[in-house]
Design an enzyme around this catalytic site. Structure first.
Site, mmCIF file in Angstrom:
data_model
loop_
_atom_site.group_PDB
_atom_site.id
_atom_site.type_symbol
_atom_site.label_atom_id
_atom_site.label_comp_id
_atom_site.label_asym_id
_atom_site.label_seq_id
_atom_site.Cartn_x
_atom_site.Cartn_y
_atom_site.Cartn_z
ATOM 1 N N GLU A 192 0.813 -1.214 0.000
ATOM 2 C CA GLU A 192 0.000 0.000 0.000
ATOM 3 C C GLU A 192 0.846 1.265 0.000
ATOM 4 O OE1 GLU A 192 -3.457 1.857 2.923
ATOM 5 O OE2 GLU A 192 -3.207 -0.308 2.711
ATOM 6 N N HIS B 200 -10.413 3.126 2.647
ATOM 7 C CA HIS B 200 -9.559 3.387 3.791
ATOM 8 C C HIS B 200 -10.391 3.598 5.052
ATOM 9 C CE1 HIS B 200 -7.760 6.600 6.411
ATOM 10 N NE2 HIS B 200 -6.790 5.710 6.455
#
Length: 390
Positions: A240, A316
Site C-alpha cells: 500500500e 480506507h
C-alpha cells in the site's frame, strides 16, 4: 423538504494519547532530514462534525478528518450558503454546485474533504427521510456480511507485533495489515528490519491468512523497486502507498513490475483522479476514503469506474460512510477495520465521537436493515475529553 441550517463543530482530543515512538510507521516525511516525530503531521487528533438540519426536523451527520479547523471554515464560509434552502434529494446538483464554485482552489485536498463532509450528511438525511439505511439507496445488499481485515500492527518490537497478530487470529480475522517502520534513508539495516518484521508476523499467522503491507508514502520508486522482489516470498495481498500520491507514473511502473498488487488512492480525489489511476493501470486496489474523496456522491461513481476496470475498491479506515458503499457495491469485496484502542494516530477518534459503528464478529461486520440513514449518532459520553469549537 429544504435544508435550513448547517452546523459545524471541531472536536479536538485532549484526553490520553499513546506517545509516539521511533520507526512507528514509514511516511512521506521520512526522506527529509528532520528531527522529532515524523508522523506528527499525519496524526489526526481532531475531527469536524457536520450537522445539516431540514425544515421537517431531520438532521444529517457528516464528518471530516483532515485539517478540521480549515474544513470548518470552508464549510461555514463557502459551502453552507450553497446548500441552504435546497432540497437534499438534489444531491448531484448540490455536489456539482459545491465542486464547481470552489474549483479554483478546492478540487483536491481539504477543499474536497469539506465537500465530502457535507455530502455524507446529505445522504444521511435522505436515508432518514425514506426510513431506509443509506446502502439501500445505493443499490442494496450485495453480500450477506462484509469481510474485514484488522488494520493496526504498527512497527513495534517483533514480539509485540507477533502477540498483536495472534490476538486478531483469536478474534476470527482471516486478514490483517501491518506497517513498515523503515525507508530509504535507513539503508541496508532498515531493509533487513522491514523484512524481519514481515517474517515475524508471517511466522505467527501462517500462509493461509491474508497479510497486507503498508508504506504510507514513506518509500521512493528506487527503494520500492529494490524491496518488492525481497517481499514476494511473503505473498502479501497488496503493498500500500509505496510512493507519494502524486507519483502516478511510479505507481504504474511498480504495478507492472511485480506479482504483488500495488494499492493506493487514500490521497486521491473525485472520479476524475481515479480515472487517471485506472487508465494508467497504476493500482490493483483502490483505497479512497469517502470523507475525503468527495463524499458518497463521488465514491459511487468511482465504484462504477472500478467495476468496469475489474479493480477492487477497499476503502480506507472502515467507518460507516465507507461500510454503506462497500455493502452496496460488487466492486468492494471487503472493508478495513481499525480496532478500538487508545488514541494513537487518530482514526480511532471516530469511535469516541460517534456511536453506531458495527463491531466485527469472526472477521465480519453487518449493517442493520432497519436503521435509517448512516446509523450514526453523536457519542456524548466522551465530550468532556474534547475541546469542542463551535
Amino acid at each position: 423538504m429544504k435544508i435550513t441550517k448547517v452546523r459545524t463543530r471541531v472536536f479536538e482530543w485532549k484526553g490520553h494519547t499513546v506517545p509516539p515512538t521511533a520507526h512507528f510507521c514509514s511516511n512521506a516525511m521520512d526522506e527529509l532530514w528532520d528531527k522529532g516525530d515524523s508522523m506528527g503531521t499525519f496524526r489526526f487528533h481532531g475531527w469536524t462534525v457536520v450537522e445539516i438540519e431540514t425544515d421537517n426536523g431531520l438532521v444529517g451527520l457528516g464528518n471530516v478528518a483532515l485539517a478540521p479547523r480549515i474544513a470548518k471554515a470552508i464549510i461555514d464560509q463557502y459551502l453552507a450558503p450553497l446548500i441552504i434552502g435546497q432540497d437534499p434529494f438534489d444531491y448531484e446538483y448540490l455536489w456539482q454546485r459545491m465542486y464547481r464554485s470552489t474549483h479554483a482552489w478546492g478540487r483536491k485536498g481539504i477543499g474536497m474533504a469539506a465537500i465530502s463532509g457535507v455530502d455524507i450528511a446529505i445522504w444521511d438525511i435522505m436515508g432518514k427521510a425514506v426510513g431506509k439505511p443509506v446502502f439501500k439507496l445505493l443499490g442494496g445488499r450485495t453480500k450477506d456480511k462484509i469481510p474485514c481485515y484488522a488494520s493496526k500492527l504498527y512497527r513495534t518490537d517483533l514480539k509485540g507485533m507477533q502477540e498483536e497478530a495472534q490476538s486478531y487470529l483469536d478474534q476470527g480475522f482471516t486478514a490483517m495489515k501491518m506497517r513498515f517502520g523503515y525507508g530509504p534513508r535507513d539503508g541496508v539495516t532498515g531493509v533487513r528490519a522491514n523484512l524481519d518484521s514481515v517474517a515475524a508476523v508471517r511466522e505467527v499467522i501462517g500462509e493461509d491468512i491474508d497479510l497486507m503491507l503498508e508504506c504510507y508514502m514513506g518509500w521512493n520508486l528506487d527503494y520500492a523497486k529494490r524491496m518488492l522482489p525481497k517481499l514476494e516470498r511473503f505473498q502479501p495481498r497488496w503493498l500500500e502507498e509505496p510512493v507519494i500520491a502524486d507519483d502516478i507514473d511510479g505507481y504504474a511502473e511498480l504495478n507492472q513490475l511485480t506479482s504483488i498488487p500495488i494499492s493506493g488512492g487514500e490521497h486521491e480525489f473525485t472520479h476524475y483522479g481515479f480515472r487517471q489511476l485506472l487508465e494508467k493501470r497504476a493500482v490493483s486496489v483502490i483505497q479512497y476514503d469517502t470523507n475525503r474523496v468527495g463524499g458518497i456522491t463521488a465514491a459511487r461513481k468511482i465504484n462504477a469506474l472500478a467495476e468496469a476496470f475489474s479493480v477492487p475498491v477497499i476503502p480506507h479506515a472502515g467507518q460507516m460512510h465507507n461500510y454503506h458503499l462497500t455493502m452496496s457495491s460488487l466492486a468492494s469485496p471487503m472493508s478495513e477495520y481499525f480496532p478500538v484502542h487508545d488514541v494513537e494516530i487518530g482514526n480511532e477518534l471516530f469511535y469516541y465521537i460517534f456511536k453506531g459503528d458495527p463491531e466485527p464478529v469472526n472477521g465480519f461486520i453487518d449493517l442493520d436493515e432497519e436503521t435509517p440513514g448512516l446509523g450514526l449518532e453523536l457519542n456524548s459520553d466522551y465530550f468532556d475529553q474534547f475541546n469542542i469549537i463551535e
